[in-house]
Design a protein around this motif. Structure first.
Motif, PDB file in Angstrom:
ATOM      1  N   LEU A   1      66.796  10.749  45.044  1.00 53.76           N
ATOM      2  CA  LEU A   1      67.854  11.373  44.309  1.00 53.76           C
ATOM      3  C   LEU A   1      67.382  11.335  42.743  1.00 53.76           C
ATOM      4  O   LEU A   1      67.279  10.112  42.185  1.00 53.76           O
ATOM      5  N   ARG A   2      67.391  12.465  42.193  1.00 54.00           N
ATOM      6  CA  ARG A   2      67.057  12.470  40.831  1.00 54.00           C
ATOM      7  C   ARG A   2      68.523  13.103  40.047  1.00 54.00           C
ATOM      8  O   ARG A   2      68.445  12.993  38.720  1.00 54.00           O
ATOM      9  N   GLU A   3      69.247  13.969  40.613  1.00 56.06           N
ATOM     10  CA  GLU A   3      70.309  14.617  39.958  1.00 56.06           C
ATOM     11  C   GLU A   3      71.617  14.411  40.740  1.00 56.06           C
ATOM     12  O   GLU A   3      71.534  14.808  42.060  1.00 56.06           O
ATOM     13  N   LEU A   4      72.655  13.952  40.370  1.00 52.72           N
ATOM     14  CA  LEU A   4      73.891  13.730  40.932  1.00 52.72           C
ATOM     15  C   LEU A   4      75.044  14.475  40.183  1.00 52.72           C
ATOM     16  O   LEU A   4      75.285  14.153  38.897  1.00 52.72           O
ATOM     17  N   HIS A   5      75.760  15.308  40.581  1.00 53.32           N
ATOM     18  CA  HIS A   5      76.720  16.077  39.761  1.00 53.32           C
ATOM     19  C   HIS A   5      77.837  15.893  40.623  1.00 53.32           C
ATOM     20  O   HIS A   5      78.156  16.332  41.692  1.00 53.32           O
ATOM     21  N   VAL A   6      78.658  15.300  39.961  1.00 52.88           N
ATOM     22  CA  VAL A   6      80.108  15.034  40.417  1.00 52.88           C
ATOM     23  C   VAL A   6      81.339  15.190  39.355  1.00 52.88           C
ATOM     24  O   VAL A   6      82.322  14.853  39.393  1.00 52.88           O
TER      25      VAL A   6
ATOM     26  N   MET B   1      75.357   2.071  41.339  1.00 56.38           N
ATOM     27  CA  MET B   1      75.133   2.679  40.087  1.00 56.38           C
ATOM     28  C   MET B   1      73.840   1.997  39.294  1.00 56.38           C
ATOM     29  O   MET B   1      72.999   2.414  39.025  1.00 56.38           O
ATOM     30  N   VAL B   2      73.777   0.535  39.922  1.00 51.71           N
ATOM     31  CA  VAL B   2      72.326  -0.354  39.557  1.00 51.71           C
ATOM     32  C   VAL B   2      71.312   0.311  39.989  1.00 51.71           C
ATOM     33  O   VAL B   2      70.066   0.440  39.649  1.00 51.71           O
ATOM     34  N   GLN B   3      71.421   0.807  41.345  1.00 51.75           N
ATOM     35  CA  GLN B   3      70.234   1.307  42.047  1.00 51.75           C
ATOM     36  C   GLN B   3      69.856   2.707  41.743  1.00 51.75           C
ATOM     37  O   GLN B   3      68.671   2.989  41.572  1.00 51.75           O
ATOM     38  N   LEU B   4      70.971   3.364  41.343  1.00 55.51           N
ATOM     39  CA  LEU B   4      70.567   4.868  40.871  1.00 55.51           C
ATOM     40  C   LEU B   4      70.209   4.937  39.310  1.00 55.51           C
ATOM     41  O   LEU B   4      69.390   5.950  39.135  1.00 55.51           O
ATOM     42  N   ALA B   5      70.368   3.955  38.583  1.00 56.32           N
ATOM     43  CA  ALA B   5      69.618   3.832  37.344  1.00 56.32           C
ATOM     44  C   ALA B   5      68.291   3.923  37.424  1.00 56.32           C
ATOM     45  O   ALA B   5      67.724   4.185  36.444  1.00 56.32           O
ATOM     46  N   GLN B   6      67.616   3.442  38.554  1.00 52.21           N
ATOM     47  CA  GLN B   6      66.204   3.443  38.521  1.00 52.21           C
ATOM     48  C   GLN B   6      65.701   4.787  38.821  1.00 52.21           C
ATOM     49  O   GLN B   6      64.646   5.006  38.484  1.00 52.21           O
ATOM     50  N   SER B   7      66.369   5.858  39.488  1.00 50.12           N
ATOM     51  CA  SER B   7      65.786   7.172  39.701  1.00 50.12           C
ATOM     52  C   SER B   7      66.634   8.259  39.166  1.00 50.12           C
ATOM     53  O   SER B   7      65.750   9.344  39.026  1.00 50.12           O
ATOM     54  N   LEU B   8      67.700   8.057  38.904  1.00 48.03           N
ATOM     55  CA  LEU B   8      68.569   9.166  38.343  1.00 48.03           C
ATOM     56  C   LEU B   8      68.040   9.851  36.972  1.00 48.03           C
ATOM     57  O   LEU B   8      67.751   9.091  36.197  1.00 48.03           O
ATOM     58  N   THR B   9      67.859  11.096  36.698  1.00 49.53           N
ATOM     59  CA  THR B   9      67.576  11.715  35.545  1.00 49.53           C
ATOM     60  C   THR B   9      68.641  12.508  34.868  1.00 49.53           C
ATOM     61  O   THR B   9      68.786  12.731  34.011  1.00 49.53           O
ATOM     62  N   VAL B  10      69.747  12.928  35.779  1.00 50.19           N
ATOM     63  CA  VAL B  10      70.934  13.847  35.357  1.00 50.19           C
ATOM     64  C   VAL B  10      71.900  13.128  36.324  1.00 50.19           C
ATOM     65  O   VAL B  10      71.973  13.040  37.501  1.00 50.19           O
ATOM     66  N   LEU B  11      73.084  12.772  35.729  1.00 46.26           N
ATOM     67  CA  LEU B  11      74.227  12.308  36.014  1.00 46.26           C
ATOM     68  C   LEU B  11      75.417  13.089  35.390  1.00 46.26           C
ATOM     69  O   LEU B  11      75.773  12.747  34.199  1.00 46.26           O
ATOM     70  N   ASN B  12      76.205  14.104  35.960  1.00 44.24           N
ATOM     71  CA  ASN B  12      77.080  14.936  35.400  1.00 44.24           C
ATOM     72  C   ASN B  12      78.425  14.486  35.999  1.00 44.24           C
ATOM     73  O   ASN B  12      78.769  14.678  37.104  1.00 44.24           O
ATOM     74  N   ILE B  13      79.103  13.874  34.987  1.00 43.89           N
ATOM     75  CA  ILE B  13      80.633  13.494  35.432  1.00 43.89           C
ATOM     76  C   ILE B  13      81.557  13.998  34.215  1.00 43.89           C
ATOM     77  O   ILE B  13      82.481  13.422  34.184  1.00 43.89           O
ATOM     78  N   SER B  14      81.290  15.040  33.748  1.00 46.31           N
ATOM     79  CA  SER B  14      82.158  15.539  32.849  1.00 46.31           C
ATOM     80  C   SER B  14      83.514  15.877  33.433  1.00 46.31           C
ATOM     81  O   SER B  14      83.591  16.216  34.748  1.00 46.31           O
ATOM     82  N   GLY B  15      84.622  16.031  32.711  1.00 44.07           N
ATOM     83  CA  GLY B  15      85.958  16.206  33.171  1.00 44.07           C
ATOM     84  C   GLY B  15      86.419  15.432  34.238  1.00 44.07           C
ATOM     85  O   GLY B  15      87.395  15.901  34.942  1.00 44.07           O
ATOM     86  N   ASN B  16      86.181  14.236  34.047  1.00 50.62           N
ATOM     87  CA  ASN B  16      87.023  13.274  35.237  1.00 50.62           C
ATOM     88  C   ASN B  16      87.685  12.026  34.417  1.00 50.62           C
ATOM     89  O   ASN B  16      87.875  10.990  35.034  1.00 50.62           O
ATOM     90  N   GLY B  17      88.211  12.352  33.225  1.00 50.16           N
ATOM     91  CA  GLY B  17      89.019  11.556  32.653  1.00 50.16           C
ATOM     92  C   GLY B  17      88.460  10.114  32.144  1.00 50.16           C
ATOM     93  O   GLY B  17      89.128   9.047  32.017  1.00 50.16           O
ATOM     94  N   ILE B  18      87.206  10.182  32.266  1.00 49.56           N
ATOM     95  CA  ILE B  18      86.368   8.967  31.935  1.00 49.56           C
ATOM     96  C   ILE B  18      86.347   8.830  30.284  1.00 49.56           C
ATOM     97  O   ILE B  18      85.807   9.647  29.661  1.00 49.56           O
ATOM     98  N   VAL B  19      86.870   7.596  29.771  1.00 50.63           N
ATOM     99  CA  VAL B  19      86.954   7.531  28.278  1.00 50.63           C
ATOM    100  C   VAL B  19      86.055   6.385  27.778  1.00 50.63           C
ATOM    101  O   VAL B  19      85.706   6.310  26.573  1.00 50.63           O
ATOM    102  N   SER B  20      85.240   5.486  28.735  1.00 57.23           N
ATOM    103  CA  SER B  20      84.272   4.630  28.448  1.00 57.23           C
ATOM    104  C   SER B  20      82.925   4.761  29.456  1.00 57.23           C
ATOM    105  O   SER B  20      83.364   5.008  30.756  1.00 57.23           O
ATOM    106  N   LEU B  21      82.018   4.744  29.015  1.00 57.39           N
ATOM    107  CA  LEU B  21      80.749   4.627  29.943  1.00 57.39           C
ATOM    108  C   LEU B  21      80.557   3.212  30.419  1.00 57.39           C
ATOM    109  O   LEU B  21      79.561   2.832  31.083  1.00 57.39           O
ATOM    110  N   GLY B  22      81.189   2.188  30.080  1.00 56.20           N
ATOM    111  CA  GLY B  22      81.174   0.872  30.812  1.00 56.20           C
ATOM    112  C   GLY B  22      81.117   0.697  31.787  1.00 56.20           C
ATOM    113  O   GLY B  22      80.143   0.260  32.643  1.00 56.20           O
ATOM    114  N   PRO B  23      81.860   1.510  33.069  1.00 56.28           N
ATOM    115  CA  PRO B  23      81.406   1.469  34.470  1.00 56.28           C
ATOM    116  C   PRO B  23      80.597   2.029  34.899  1.00 56.28           C
ATOM    117  O   PRO B  23      79.905   1.944  36.203  1.00 56.28           O
ATOM    118  N   VAL B  24      79.967   2.908  34.281  1.00 61.54           N
ATOM    119  CA  VAL B  24      78.651   3.725  34.612  1.00 61.54           C
ATOM    120  C   VAL B  24      77.597   3.178  34.094  1.00 61.54           C
ATOM    121  O   VAL B  24      76.638   3.151  34.691  1.00 61.54           O
TER     122      VAL B  24
END
Length: 165
Positions: free
Chosen positions: A119-124, A142-165
């Motif tokens: 997995l390189r791109e995840l769009h949610v 997310m720890v495992q995905l950090a090794q492979s993802l190049t695109v993580l689209n999380i826009s429009g989800n009410g996220i105010v901090s990237l701490g949990p990401v």
């Protein structure tokens, strides 16, 4: 409600031409792209005959569950945006999956995608979340995905901090 049939599958590809004397089942075995978008499909089923599929377009339907895809070991791109999916599940057999499009569904927790080594791109993006809620992330995933993802689209989800990401 539309059920996926062999006849529907035969009409939902334009990549390869079917030979006049070729049985539909044989033709579907060699199809690599299936365009099942906007067909009022409620359930993923009857795709096992499409063993060579590499791109599966199931967006803009009424699908509630990700299921019945274990046959698709060669699948690279899966388009499931604009459905009614609530949970990311049943993807563990898709070892070649590199792009997963799940935007505009009703997913509240990103989990289960850590079993996808390619997995390189995840769009949610833009999940239909309860009022005041934000998209959540399984920390182990997310720890495992950090090794492979190049695109993580999380826009429009009410996220105010990237701490949990």
């Amino acid at each position: 409600m539309v059920l996926i049939s062999l006849e529907l599958l035969g009409k939902c590809t334009n990549q390869h031409k079917r030979r006049k004397d070729e049985p539909l089942e044989r033709y579907l075995r060699r199809v690599t792209h299936l365009y099942l978008n906007n067909k009022q499909i409620h359930r993923i089923s009857n795709l096992e005959c499409c063993q060579s599929v590499r791109a599966l377009y199931l967006y803009e339907n009424s699908i509630e569950r990700i299921e019945n895809l274990s046959f698709a070991s060669s699948l690279n791109n899966l388009y499931l945006y604009r459905n009614s999916i609530r949970c990311i599940e049943n993807l563990q057999d898709l070892k070649e999956l590199s792009k997963l499009y799940l935007g505009y569904n009703a997913i509240t927790l990103v989990e289960g995608v850590n079993e996808l080594p390619s997995l390189r791109e995840l769009h949610v993006e833009y999940q239909r979340l309860p009022l005041g809620e934000q998209l959540l992330f399984d920390p182990v995933c997310m720890v495992q995905l950090a090794q492979s993802l190049t695109v993580l689209n999380i826009s429009g989800n009410g996220i105010v901090s990237l701490g949990p990401v």
